[in-house]
Design a protein around this motif. Structure first.
Motif, short mmCIF file in Angstrom:
data_model
loop_
_atom_site.label_atom_id
_atom_site.label_comp_id
_atom_site.label_asym_id
_atom_site.label_seq_id
_atom_site.Cartn_x
_atom_site.Cartn_y
_atom_site.Cartn_z
N VAL A 165 -2.68 7.41 -3.89
CA VAL A 165 -2.17 6.03 -3.79
C VAL A 165 -0.97 5.98 -2.85
O VAL A 165 -0.89 5.15 -1.95
CB VAL A 165 -1.80 5.49 -5.19
N SER A 189 -7.04 0.66 -3.84
CA SER A 189 -6.91 0.02 -5.16
C SER A 189 -7.81 0.70 -6.18
O SER A 189 -7.51 0.70 -7.38
CB SER A 189 -7.18 -1.48 -5.08
N SER B 191 -1.17 -1.96 -5.06
CA SER B 191 -1.63 -0.87 -5.92
C SER B 191 -1.07 -1.01 -7.33
O SER B 191 -1.69 -0.53 -8.29
CB SER B 191 -1.29 0.50 -5.31
#
Lengths: 247, 275
Positions: A165, A189, B191
């Motif tokens: 990430v 994501s 995120s």
């Protein structure tokens, strides 16, 4: 090279054998001919090393594999990380921890598929969209992970997912092509979903704790390629060079 | 001047003309009642500005416009969680702690985006609230949590939908905040929204990613020009073009898909939750 997108082969065989080790140039073709990624490797060996072509055959065993420059460098960087994740989950699924709880193996089987898809897709995008030869298959080094232990596997999974990430978050601004940025966004994501879930398996409620998400800004981590490779490099036998990624 | 005639003629050369106006739904909404809109639409100046906006193109919005779009969604989420907590139905313990953590992030996103917009001499959006009447219709914790999932999954898709517009954003030195890269910050929020979505799904015994097994799979939040069930990437069908056969379920799950601003702001999605 045909237009067919080549897979590196099934995860089972891919993990068992090193797909790439730094070798002397004179033995390169011999080596390339013996691996599942022969086509890509052979082409890499034939191409000139300009800025957009990653170095695949090194003259000394210790030389690093260059990820290349510009957007290609970013895609190769993502491809390297997805190779690592895919190899990790393939190993988790092949030798499941003896103390996995109900449903956990099924979960890892799905994540293993996601990461294999990411890996194969990025390779295909490098070949067919960016029109370059990707970096070769990398050799994972998971000697620090105890695959029979649930705790060890979960800890490693969390580290890989959080790192992934942060890597995508940090690499986004290096991309110049919008289409690649959108593709990276579609992947990151899903990595964040994996990260959150694995965190909840380790410690329920830790999906986005204050160590990971800055409680003041509400921002997740973002890391530059060199920083990411310092961590990821511990799990890859080859040395990777990200000096020109995004430049 | 016949407003509709103009649209009709434009449609002949630009089949997407209605889509362009639809993508500026907010413009129409800001005009108030239908009658008012009809009256105003005959005013040449306003008509001109509407066309200008409709044809500004998806690449022409300034960073401030994009940040305000993000802020709109964050305000909606923040107000939802405020109402969620105030309604008092969240079980004590882990659920209460998780929702508090998520709410803290949404509040932080609102503050951050507001500050950055101000620092860029823009005017931050304010007053976006989650529709009270709809919230009141959610009479169980489970119903409220289901909306939380839909909101978070929508947020993930919404940020993705504007990523292309932030391509190549340079680092900026924002007075009072420091060096910020707007794209990086957007990705860092994106995120976090995905982590939230995964956790709420965990709380609801759903898969952490969007799946055809979801109990809310038919909700418009998961449809769109590129639905979450999509298996095509960069022109390739990933179920069969990668040399290894992958299931459509795995391929679809491996990629989250964007929603355009028009899709997000549509009344069937987040647009219908504002009020």
């Amino acid at each position: 090279m045909s237009d067919t997108i080549q897979s590196r082969g099934s995860d089972d065989t891919a993990f068992a054998q090193p797909l790439y080790t730094p070798i002397k140039r004179r033995s390169f073709f011999l080596y390339a001919g013996a691996t599942a990624g022969a086509t890509a490797l052979a082409l890499a060996g034939c191409s000139k090393n300009d800025d957009n072509t990653p170095t695949t055959a090194s003259t000394t065993a210790a030389a690093a594999i260059s990820l290349g420059a510009g957007d290609v460098g970013v895609l190769n960087y993502a491809y390297a990380l997805e190779q690592l994740e895919a190899a990790f989950y393939a190993a988790v699924v092949r030798t499941p921890a003896t103390d996995f709880r109900a449903g956990e193996l099924a979960y890892f089987q799905q994540v293993a598929a996601h990461e294999a898809i990411h890996r194969d897709f990025l390779k295909a995008a490098l070949i067919n969209v960016a029109r370059v030869t990707p970096i070769p298959g990398l050799t994972p080094d998971f000697s620090s992970i105890t695959f029979t232990s649930r705790a060890s596997v979960l800890r490693a999974a969390q580290d890989f997912e959080d790192l992934g990430v942060a890597a995508y978050n940090g690499a986004g601004k290096l991309l110049k092509t919008s289409a690649f940025l959108v593709l990276a966004g579609k992947i990151v994501s899903v990595e964040a979903r994996h990260a959150a879930y694995i965190r909840d398996l380790i410690l329920p409620g830790s999906f986005a704790d204050d160590m990971q998400v800055n409680p003041m800004s509400g921002l997740d981590k973002a890391m530059a390629p060199a920083e990411v490779l310092t961590v990821a490099g511990q799990f890859i036998k080859e040395k990777l060079n990200a000096d020109n990624v995004g430049k | 001047m016949n407003f509709f005639k103009i649209i009709e003629q434009l449609a002949e050369v630009d089949p997407d003309v209605l889509g362009r106006f639809d993508s500026r739904r907010a413009v129409f909404q800001s005009l108030g009642t239908l009658a008012k809109r009809a009256a105003l639409a005959t005013t040449p100046v306003l008509l001109g500005s509407m066309f200008q906006k409709a044809y500004a193109g998806t690449n022409a919005d300034s960073p401030i416009d994009i940040l305000n779009y993000a802020l709109t969604l964050e305000l909606l989420e923040a107000d939802f969680y405020r109402k969620f907590v105030e309604a008092g139905r969240i079980p004590a313990g882990a659920p209460t702690m998780a929702i508090a953590q998520i709410r803290k992030h949404e509040d932080s996103h609102v503050a951050l985006l507001t500050n950055v917009i101000r620092a860029l001499n823009g005017t931050p959006v304010t007053g976006v609230t989650f529709k009270r009447s709809f919230f009141n219709s959610l009479d169980t914790y489970e119903a409220q949590l289901q909306v939380a999932q839909i909101l978070e999954d929508t947020g993930v898709r919404a940020y993705k939908g504007r990523a292309a517009e932030l391509t190549g954003t340079p680092d900026m030195n924002i007075p009072g905040i420091g060096i910020v890269n707007l794209l990086t910050a957007a990705l860092q929020i994106h995120s976090v929204e995905a982590r939230h979505a995964a956790h709420i799904r965990y709380m609801r015994n759903q898969k952490p990613w969007v799946s055809n097994d979801d109990d809310v799979r038919t909700n418009p939040a998961y449809t769109g020009a590129t639905p979450e069930s999509n298996v095509m990437q960069a022109g390739y069908d990933l179920t069969r073009d990668l040399g290894t056969m992958y299931s459509a379920a795995d391929v679809a799950a491996a990629f989250d898909e964007p929603l355009t601003p028009a899709e997000v702001l549509d009344m069937s999605r987040a647009g219908g939750l504002v009020g």
